[in-house]
Design an enzyme around this catalytic site. Structure first.
Site, PDB file in Angstrom:
ATOM      1  N   LYS A 211      -1.230  -0.540 -25.207  1.00 35.52           N
ATOM      2  CA  LYS A 211      -2.273  -0.343 -24.197  1.00 35.52           C
ATOM      3  C   LYS A 211      -1.965  -1.176 -22.956  1.00 35.52           C
ATOM      4  O   LYS A 211      -1.970  -0.673 -21.839  1.00 35.52           O
ATOM      5  CB  LYS A 211      -3.632  -0.724 -24.806  1.00 35.52           C
ATOM      6  CG  LYS A 211      -4.783  -0.580 -23.839  1.00 35.52           C
ATOM      7  CD  LYS A 211      -6.109  -0.871 -24.520  1.00 35.52           C
ATOM      8  CE  LYS A 211      -7.204  -0.972 -23.480  1.00 35.52           C
ATOM      9  NZ  LYS A 211      -8.517  -1.232 -24.046  1.00 35.52           N
ATOM     10  N   GLU A 217       5.181  -8.915 -29.031  1.00 37.03           N
ATOM     11  CA  GLU A 217       5.880  -8.331 -30.185  1.00 37.03           C
ATOM     12  C   GLU A 217       6.458  -6.967 -29.820  1.00 37.03           C
ATOM     13  O   GLU A 217       7.610  -6.646 -30.147  1.00 37.03           O
ATOM     14  CB  GLU A 217       4.912  -8.163 -31.376  1.00 37.03           C
ATOM     15  CG  GLU A 217       4.415  -9.459 -31.993  1.00 37.03           C
ATOM     16  CD  GLU A 217       3.164 -10.007 -31.322  1.00 37.03           C
ATOM     17  OE1 GLU A 217       2.833  -9.558 -30.185  1.00 37.03           O
ATOM     18  OE2 GLU A 217       2.512 -10.881 -31.913  1.00 37.03           O
ATOM     19  N   GLY A 273      -8.196  -0.813 -28.297  1.00 35.41           N
ATOM     20  CA  GLY A 273      -6.958  -0.646 -29.072  1.00 35.41           C
ATOM     21  C   GLY A 273      -7.221  -0.134 -30.475  1.00 35.41           C
ATOM     22  O   GLY A 273      -6.571   0.789 -30.954  1.00 35.41           O
ATOM     23  N   ARG A 274      -8.214  -0.694 -31.144  1.00 35.05           N
ATOM     24  CA  ARG A 274      -8.470  -0.312 -32.541  1.00 35.05           C
ATOM     25  C   ARG A 274      -9.242   0.999 -32.649  1.00 35.05           C
ATOM     26  O   ARG A 274      -9.560   1.436 -33.754  1.00 35.05           O
ATOM     27  CB  ARG A 274      -9.199  -1.443 -33.252  1.00 35.05           C
ATOM     28  CG  ARG A 274     -10.442  -1.957 -32.563  1.00 35.05           C
ATOM     29  CD  ARG A 274     -10.924  -3.268 -33.172  1.00 35.05           C
ATOM     30  NE  ARG A 274     -12.029  -3.880 -32.435  1.00 35.05           N
ATOM     31  CZ  ARG A 274     -11.900  -4.678 -31.396  1.00 35.05           C
ATOM     32  NH1 ARG A 274     -10.706  -4.951 -30.922  1.00 35.05           N
ATOM     33  NH2 ARG A 274     -12.957  -5.195 -30.797  1.00 35.05           N
ATOM     34  N   GLU A 359     -11.685  -7.087 -36.436  1.00 38.18           N
ATOM     35  CA  GLU A 359     -11.480  -7.441 -35.031  1.00 38.18           C
ATOM     36  C   GLU A 359     -12.735  -7.109 -34.228  1.00 38.18           C
ATOM     37  O   GLU A 359     -13.025  -7.751 -33.222  1.00 38.18           O
ATOM     38  CB  GLU A 359     -10.257  -6.700 -34.456  1.00 38.18           C
ATOM     39  CG  GLU A 359      -9.704  -7.343 -33.195  1.00 38.18           C
ATOM     40  CD  GLU A 359      -8.325  -6.827 -32.802  1.00 38.18           C
ATOM     41  OE1 GLU A 359      -7.311  -7.484 -33.066  1.00 38.18           O
ATOM     42  OE2 GLU A 359      -8.252  -5.730 -32.200  1.00 38.18           O
ATOM     43  N   LYS A 514      -1.805 -16.706 -29.482  1.00 32.47           N
ATOM     44  CA  LYS A 514      -0.754 -16.166 -28.607  1.00 32.47           C
ATOM     45  C   LYS A 514      -0.304 -17.235 -27.620  1.00 32.47           C
ATOM     46  O   LYS A 514       0.895 -17.427 -27.391  1.00 32.47           O
ATOM     47  CB  LYS A 514      -1.293 -14.976 -27.803  1.00 32.47           C
ATOM     48  CG  LYS A 514      -1.569 -13.720 -28.593  1.00 32.47           C
ATOM     49  CD  LYS A 514      -1.960 -12.612 -27.617  1.00 32.47           C
ATOM     50  CE  LYS A 514      -2.573 -11.422 -28.290  1.00 32.47           C
ATOM     51  NZ  LYS A 514      -3.126 -10.435 -27.368  1.00 32.47           N
TER      52      LYS A 514
HETATM   53  O1  F6P Z   1      -3.899  -8.959 -30.123  1.00 33.50           O
HETATM   54  C1  F6P Z   1      -4.823  -8.013 -30.511  1.00 33.50           C
HETATM   55  C2  F6P Z   1      -4.623  -6.750 -29.766  1.00 33.50           C
HETATM   56  O2  F6P Z   1      -5.027  -6.907 -28.449  1.00 33.50           O
HETATM   57  C3  F6P Z   1      -5.346  -5.593 -30.420  1.00 33.50           C
HETATM   58  O3  F6P Z   1      -6.658  -5.502 -30.068  1.00 33.50           O
HETATM   59  C4  F6P Z   1      -4.506  -4.439 -29.983  1.00 33.50           C
HETATM   60  O4  F6P Z   1      -4.755  -3.313 -30.758  1.00 33.50           O
HETATM   61  C5  F6P Z   1      -3.131  -5.014 -30.163  1.00 33.50           C
HETATM   62  O5  F6P Z   1      -3.257  -6.363 -29.763  1.00 33.50           O
HETATM   63  C6  F6P Z   1      -2.025  -4.353 -29.407  1.00 33.50           C
HETATM   64  O6  F6P Z   1      -2.258  -4.377 -28.034  1.00 33.50           O
HETATM   65  P1  F6P Z   1      -1.459  -3.444 -27.061  1.00 33.50           P
HETATM   66  O7  F6P Z   1      -1.743  -2.043 -27.419  1.00 33.50           O
HETATM   67  O8  F6P Z   1      -1.941  -3.794 -25.685  1.00 33.50           O
HETATM   68  O9  F6P Z   1       0.010  -3.753 -27.216  1.00 33.50           O
END
Ligand code: F6P
Length: 550
Positions: A211, A217, A273-274, A359, A514
């Site tokens: 997102k 990661e 995201g979730r 979450e 983080k």
């Molecule tokens: O660190 C948690 C989070 O922000 C989640 O809410 C999200 O689904 C995930 O990291 C991945 O985020 P992104 O889609 O921005 O890489």
């Protein structure tokens, strides 16, 4: 809705009434409830779409349910729900609308955010995804060397991984089995290593799902994947366009990474995201099952959205399930909630729900920033039920903890099961029904004695029972049924957050780790900084460096 002025939950008369009712309820046993109301099984059942939901094995009476609904009314659940569906910015700490329901709205729906109807954009992206998925499935999308893409690797984490990875497993029997679809999330290089080690880069497409497109990661894995691809193809940057697409809300960062924004499938900041796997984040799934099946899944979501939005409180399944969770969490000291599917294909379902629930509702301040004085979200856990029976069910049956559990099962096996395996389905489902029966009614000491068990073993072989469960049964595990199930849980989580007066749509709790990881990394690699580390972390870091020979 004016959340700011809400009376504290624990001071509401409806809350006090529930506390009093709990005292009166005492140790009432499910055996007594069923004896008093023999037709409880059919009376306490709801039908939503394809889902048959039996909640009769819960420690509730009509009075309990009425008091819980009074609480929902007093805490403005319906008002907040309507505000969510209207596109109001109910995620107050991030000043965002919460509109995952728009992702599955029909083409002709009108849902506005800041005065703009978002539905046409949702369908435009779905149409682009469908065209892309069709090209891959037809072998028409070719890689840098002209060979068709056969391997899809989704790189993402959290909501950009768990949803499509779970749904791909759930719907395996609907997938194009000639495609290899893998999911990489962990920054541990082993994850990417295992995903690509037997793949031919010339036939591999990476879908970078993020997102924000800043998640360390994902960007680290995507960078390594790009290196692997270009090295394997002996090609330069020009090969990226044929082998990388992005799913994101952040076009600038996608371009910075080197992915042509023509190969980006967009979504929006009003999709959490979730709550995102039915957005562009579902592209890997759509490629695997095809656009038609994906749309069936969206229709399943929408069906339950409409149920949640319009069904009266007495028949509203997400409302009911949410309120039951509050009843146990607050008044029975239940700390966790088990989700136990009786389908191998749902092996990742509970892991998906962990993010959705924990979450969202793992919060300890209310919407006004005050510490909450009531229990919020439970620990969600579980694995496919038959395996659990031979592992942790002992604790559910005879341990000291209250663990409400959802049992999810299907009348028919999946469509393409080998004919020789179909007979096993009845055995699977016999276990499914037997477990909730045993959990509810147990076995009394007298029943144990009647079997001739020696007196000293009677306490060990007695099952107290009275363990609450919900049973969700559907005819078959289809894309639509999956959509219905996920929407059911999404809205259940919503109901609980609304009653608790917490913001279920932010996740500030993931930030500190983080930030600290960013500070610790140079200490590990270069030995610089780290003067302000506490003594525990400092000695662990020193031990790590010594073990790495640094
Ligand atoms: O660190 C948690 C989070 O922000 C989640 O809410 C999200 O689904 C995930 O990291 C991945 O985020 P992104 O889609 O921005 O890489």
């Amino acid at each position: 809705m004016n959340a700011q002025s809400r009376t504290k939950l624990s001071q509401l008369p409806e809350w006090t009434a529930l506390a009093k009712h709990r005292e009166e309820f005492g140790r009432t046993h499910l055996r007594q409830l069923f004896a008093k109301e023999p037709e409880r099984g059919s009376a306490y059942t709801l039908r939503v779409g394809d889902l048959h939901i039996d909640y009769s094995k819960h420690l509730v009476t009509d009075e309990t349910l009425g008091l819980l609904r009074d609480l929902a009314a007093a805490t403005g659940v319906a008002g907040l729900r309507d505000a969510m569906f209207r596109g109001e910015k109910i995620n107050t700490t991030e000043d965002r609308a919460v509109l995952h329901t728009a992702l599955r709205a029909p083409r002709n729906a009108v849902i506005e955010v800041d005065g703009e109807n978002v539905v046409p954009a949702v369908h435009a992206v779905l149409d682009r995804m469908a065209a892309f998925a069709d090209r891959i499935r037809a072998g028409e999308w070719t890689g840098h060397t002209g060979r068709p893409v056969k391997n899809i690797v989704n790189i993402g984490i959290g909501g950009s991984d768990l949803g499509p990875a779970m749904a791909y497993e759930v719907l395996r029997s609907f997938t194009d089995r000639s495609l290899t679809v893998r999911f990489v999330s962990n920054v541990d290089g082993a994850d990417l290593h295992e995903a690509v080690r037997d793949l031919d880069p010339a036939e591999t497409l990476f879908i970078v799902a993020s997102k924000t497109f800043t998640t360390i990661e994902t960007i680290t894995n995507a960078t390594s994947a790009r290196d692997w691809l270009l090295t394997g193809l002996r090609a330069g940057q020009e090969a990226v366009a044929k082998h990388f697409v992005a799913l994101s809300t952040n076009a600038d960062k996608v371009a910075d990474f080197g992915i042509d924004t023509a190969n980006m499938f967009e979504f929006w900041d009003w999709v959490g995201g979730r709550y995102s796997y039915d957005s562009a984040i579902g592209l890997s799934l759509m490629i695997a099952i095809g656009p038609e099946r994906f749309r069936e899944m969206l229709d399943g979501f929408h069906l339950v959205d409409e149920h949640f939005r319009t069904a009266p409180a007495e028949e509203n399944a997400p409302l009911l399930l949410g309120l039951l969770g509050i009843w146990y969490g607050q008044f029975f000291d239940a700390q966790s909630h088990a989700v136990l599917p009786y389908s191998h294909y749902l092996s990742k379902f509970t892991a998906y729900l962990q993010q959705l629930d924990m979450e969202s509702n793992g919060k300890s301040v209310d919407r006004d920033g005050n510490p909450v004085e009531w229990e919020t979200g439970p620990v969600v856990w579980g694995t496919p039920g038959t395996n659990g029976q031979h592992a942790y069910y002992q604790l559910i049956h005879q341990g000291t903890k209250v663990i409400p559990a959802d049992f999810i099962g299907f009348a028919s096996p999946v469509q393409d099961l080998l004919p020789g395996l179909i007979a096993q389905h009845d055995l699977l489902m016999a276990n499914f029904f037997a477990q909730t029966q045993a959990l509810a009614f147990g076995k009394t000491p007298d029943e144990v004695r009647a079997e001739g068990v020696a007196e000293e073993l009677v306490p060990h072989r007695t099952f107290h029972g009275n363990h609450p469960t919900t049973t969700i049964l559907a005819e078959r595990l289809t894309p639509s049924v999956l959509g219905q199930l996920i929407a059911l849980y999404e809205h259940k989580v919503f109901v609980q957050g609304a009653v608790w007066n917490i913001d279920s749509f932010d996740q500030w709790g993931v930030e500190l780790g983080k930030v600290l990881a960013k500070k610790i990394e140079p200490v590990l690699t270069e030995g610089t900084g780290g003067e302000d580390l506490d003594s525990s972390t400092a000695q662990l870091v020193a031990a790590y460096r010594a073990l790495r020979g640094r």
